[in-house]
Every structure is written in structure tokens, then in C-alpha cells.
Design an enzyme around this catalytic site. Structure first.
Site, PDB file in Angstrom:
ATOM      1  N   LYS A   7     -35.530  13.088 -91.844  1.00 28.02           N
ATOM      2  CA  LYS A   7     -35.993  14.168 -91.194  1.00 28.02           C
ATOM      3  C   LYS A   7     -36.068  15.554 -92.020  1.00 28.02           C
ATOM      4  O   LYS A   7     -35.486  16.064 -92.868  1.00 28.02           O
ATOM      5  CB  LYS A   7     -35.065  14.394 -89.373  1.00 28.02           C
ATOM      6  N   ASP A  17     -47.316  10.736 -83.724  1.00 21.58           N
ATOM      7  CA  ASP A  17     -45.703  10.035 -82.425  1.00 21.58           C
ATOM      8  C   ASP A  17     -45.872  11.526 -81.433  1.00 21.58           C
ATOM      9  O   ASP A  17     -46.746  11.052 -79.831  1.00 21.58           O
ATOM     10  CB  ASP A  17     -44.399  10.558 -83.186  1.00 21.58           C
ATOM     11  N   GLU A  47     -44.602  11.511 -91.037  1.00 20.91           N
ATOM     12  CA  GLU A  47     -44.810  11.422 -89.833  1.00 20.91           C
ATOM     13  C   GLU A  47     -45.003  12.783 -88.130  1.00 20.91           C
ATOM     14  O   GLU A  47     -44.116  13.503 -89.309  1.00 20.91           O
ATOM     15  CB  GLU A  47     -43.716  10.568 -88.846  1.00 20.91           C
ATOM     16  N   ASP A  52     -40.243  12.508 -91.047  1.00 23.78           N
ATOM     17  CA  ASP A  52     -40.817  12.497 -89.953  1.00 23.78           C
ATOM     18  C   ASP A  52     -40.302  14.341 -90.058  1.00 23.78           C
ATOM     19  O   ASP A  52     -39.361  14.697 -89.366  1.00 23.78           O
ATOM     20  CB  ASP A  52     -39.927  12.131 -88.809  1.00 23.78           C
ATOM     21  N   LYS A  95     -43.357   5.659 -77.699  1.00 26.75           N
ATOM     22  CA  LYS A  95     -41.957   5.674 -77.236  1.00 26.75           C
ATOM     23  C   LYS A  95     -42.064   5.388 -75.899  1.00 26.75           C
ATOM     24  O   LYS A  95     -42.780   6.172 -74.527  1.00 26.75           O
ATOM     25  CB  LYS A  95     -41.868   6.973 -77.275  1.00 26.75           C
TER      26      LYS A  95
HETATM   27 MG    MG Z   1     -41.582  10.320 -84.662  1.00 25.93          MG
END
Ligand code: MG
Length: 374
Positions: A164, A246, A223, A192, A270
Site C-alpha cells: 500500500k 481498480d 494499481e 496499490d 470487487k
Molecule cells: Mg486496489
């Protein structure tokens, strides 16, 4: 079959690691909503929708619960096994708000599975993978802490990691430096940013990081570097690093636009951003037809949402499945028995009918809303 009762439960999912931090945000617990749908044939289905806090996507926990109470009266008496009809009905009653509809749709798939005696993955196309590749999130922290955690997760069996970043480009480059030092050629790493970088910052980061990676003959996926599709597309045009989209992939039109523009190498699918398993399956099948590889997951959740991920991923060809998340593995409490089994960096859905999970009523407590039935 008819829906006779809809119950709604609120549950907090505290994190084993204390905090889950990404971009500029950090939470120690996520607020999840479980929906139980009873039928006149004695079958009960379970669904779950858990936004990643109120400012990750245009979704929030109280919104799930208010939305379900608005939809519920018109769903009583409907046949839960007619999934497209249920979804059409929900769309007539409420425009948008896919994360509200996701829990209801998921519970209806659970009912369909139990009614037919089949696991949901069989209803979604069959078992195309025996086990599902997992990634482990290396939450945003100090660079050396993140590098140590990656090593620790690797030792526990993982070789796919999502680091992250997206906080501040200068600090993020320091994070990359430490991570690249400990990366092995057998690791698959995605960085990400969760929309956190401005376009000009993202260009600097991917250029610098691309150079560092080349020095070690390594690569890394990038990402959702920026907020909008357009900004991410500019970044994509200036890097050789593979790009995953995403947050901006929120429906069919943008997926088709991304395909036409060559804006991404992979997408992150998702379930609750699409509105449930019915719509997520449409996107999944289209991605397979177009040759787009997917991370299959949800925004967050416990055993119920993770079971839905496992069934969707298990019915996806391995060549088009990049990785998935086992969210229940991050939480300190278990909201249902029978969640996917996690071992050696993989998870497996149960072959029991439906989603295969049994809600833990002691943890869920009393319903905060109930309509119909006795
Ligand atoms: Mg993501």
C-alpha cells in the site's frame, strides 16, 4: 419459492494487525452488514456488504443498512432463485447504490445453491480452479516495517503481495526502495496507490521505481495510481510497468473503454462495487472473453463476503485469475462457520451447497432490522 423474511445485522470487524492503512487513510476496524433472507421452503440465505470505510468508494456502512430497509418491503414475496428478476426489481426500486444490492444478491445466490444442492461456484460456471491464489496486503507503514512484513508474509506461504502506497510520492519512493531490496524474483508485487497520487507525482514515482526495478531485473504492477481513469491512462502511457485499474472500474462502460484504449493490463473486480455476484459474473465473463486478467475480491468483509469471492474465483479460468483476498483471515472475529480454508497462500471454497457458510448468530446478535415472517 418466496422470500418471507429479511433480517439485517451490523457487525464490527476488528483487524488482527491493529490497523489497515492505505493511501492517506487508516482504520482499525470495518463496519460490516449481514443480510439473512428466509424463504417459505425453510431455506435461509446469507449475504454481506462491507465498505472499506465511508471515504474509499461512494459507499458507507449505514448506507447499506438504510438501503436494504428501503428495498426489503418490495422483495418480500419475490422468488429469490430468479436472480435477474431480483436484480431488475432492485434497480427499479433504487437507482445505483450497487453496494446496497450486493448483500441481497449474494444471499439469493446462497439460497439458489441450497435449493439445488450445488455450491455457488458450480452455478457460476463450474469448478475451473481447485484452489485460489491469494495475495497478502502489506499495509502502508514505515518503509522498513513494510519490508519486514513482506518477508514475514513470504515465510507464511505467500508469494503475491500488494504493497500500500499513495500517501506522499517522496515517502512512497523510500517504501519502494526498501521493498525492492527484499524482493525475490519469485515474488509478485503490486503497488496499490488507491487513487492517492496526483498525475505528475505518479509519473515521477513510476519513472524512478521503474529504474530501480530494472537494476535488479524485477518488475512490479502499478494499481490505480490516480483518482480518475484519464489520469491513470496518462500514467499508463508513460510506463512499461503493468497497470491494474481498480477504483475507476465501476461498470461495463468503463471496462469497455479501458479495453478499447488499452488503458490497463488487469482489472480489480470487487463484488459489492458491481452490485453482487450476478453483475460481477457478467463482468468476469466479459473479461475472460476480452482476454483481461482479474484480481477478484470485494471492498472488505468477513467469512460470508470472502466465500462469495472464493466461489466467483473458483469458477474463473486460472489463466484469467490473478489473485484474490481472504478478508476473513485479517479479522479477529468469525462471523460465520465454513468460510474458505486458507493455506500456503491459497484459499478454497467449500463444496457444500450455496456459499457453504453458517452465520455465527452469537457474534451477529439481534437483528437491527427485520421485516416479514414470524
Ligand atoms: Mg486496489
Amino acid at each position: 419459492m418466496k422470500i418471507t423474511k429479511i433480517r439485517l445485522f451490523q457487525v464490527d470487524l476488528p483487524m488482527k494487525e491493529g490497523a489497515y492503512s492505505w493511501s492517506t487513510q487508516s482504520y482499525s476496524s470495518f463496519d460490516s452488514t449481514v443480510v439473512l433472507i428466509d424463504t417459505d421452503e425453510g431455506i435461509t440465505g446469507a449475504g454481506e456488504s462491507c465498505p472499506l470505510g465511508p471515504s474509499y468508494l461512494a459507499a458507507y456502512a449505514e448506507g447499506v443498512r438504510t438501503g436494504v430497509t428501503i428495498l426489503a418491503p418490495d422483495l418480500i414475496g419475490e422468488d429469490p432463485t430468479q436472480l435477474d428478476r431480483i436484480n431488475m426489481k432492485m434497480d427499479q426500486l433504487m437507482k445505483g447504490h450497487p453496494y446496497v444490492k450486493s448483500a441481497i444478491d449474494m444471499a439469493c445466490w446462497d439460497i439458489l445453491g441450497k435449493a439445488t444442492g450445488m455450491p455457488v461456484y458450480q452455478l457460476l460456471g463450474g469448478q475451473l480452479q481447485e484452489r485460489i491464489k491469494l495475495f497478502k496486503v502489506v499495509a502502508r507503514a514505515a518503509p522498513e516495517v513494510m519490508a519486514d512484513r513482506l518477508i514475514e508474509y513470504r515465510e507464511s506461504g505467500f508469494d503475491h503481495f500488494q504493497i500500500k502506497v499513495g500517501e506522499h510520492p517522496r515517502t512512497d519512493i523510500e517504501r519502494f526502495k526498501r521493498i525492492i531490496e527484499v524482493m525475490q524474483s519469485t515474488d509478485t508485487v503490486a503497488a496499490d496507490a488507491n487513487t492517492g497520487w496526483k498525475q505528475h507525482d505518479a509519473l515521477v514515482v513510476v519513472d524512478t521505481v521503474g529504474g530501480l526495478l530494472r537494476e535488479r531485473n524485477l518488475t512490479c504492477y502499478i494499481e490505480q495510481p490516480c483518482l480518475t481513469y484519464e489520469e491513470c491512462f496518462v500514467v499508463r502511457q508513460h510506463t512499461n510497468l503493468p497497470v491494474i485499474l481498480d477504483e475507476c472500474m465501476d461498470g461495463l462502460p468503463v471496462l469497455l473503454r479501458g479495453y478499447r484504449d488499452h488503458a490497463m493490463d488487469l482489472i480489480n473486480l470487487k463484488i459489492n462495487r458491481m452490485g453482487g455476484l450476478t453483475r460481477a459474473r457478467q463482468i468476469r465473463d466479459l473479461c475472460v472473453a476480452l482476454g483481461i486478467v482479474m484480481t477478484i475480491e470485494d471492498s472488505w468483509g468477513g467469512e460470508i463476503a470472502t466465500a462469495a469471492i472464493a466461489h466467483l474465483a473458483q469458477s474463473t479460468p486460472e489463466a484469467f485469475h490473478f489473485q484474490s483476498s481472504a478478508f476473513h483471515d485479517y479479522n479477529t472475529i468469525q462471523i460465520a462457520e465454513g468460510g474458505p480454508v486458507v493455506a500456503d497462500g491459497y484459499m478454497t471454497a467449500t463444496s457444500r451447497p450455496g456459499l457453504g457458510v453458517e452465520p455465527n448468530m452469537e457474534i451477529l446478535g439481534s437483528p437491527i432490522f427485520q421485516l416479514g415472517g414470524s
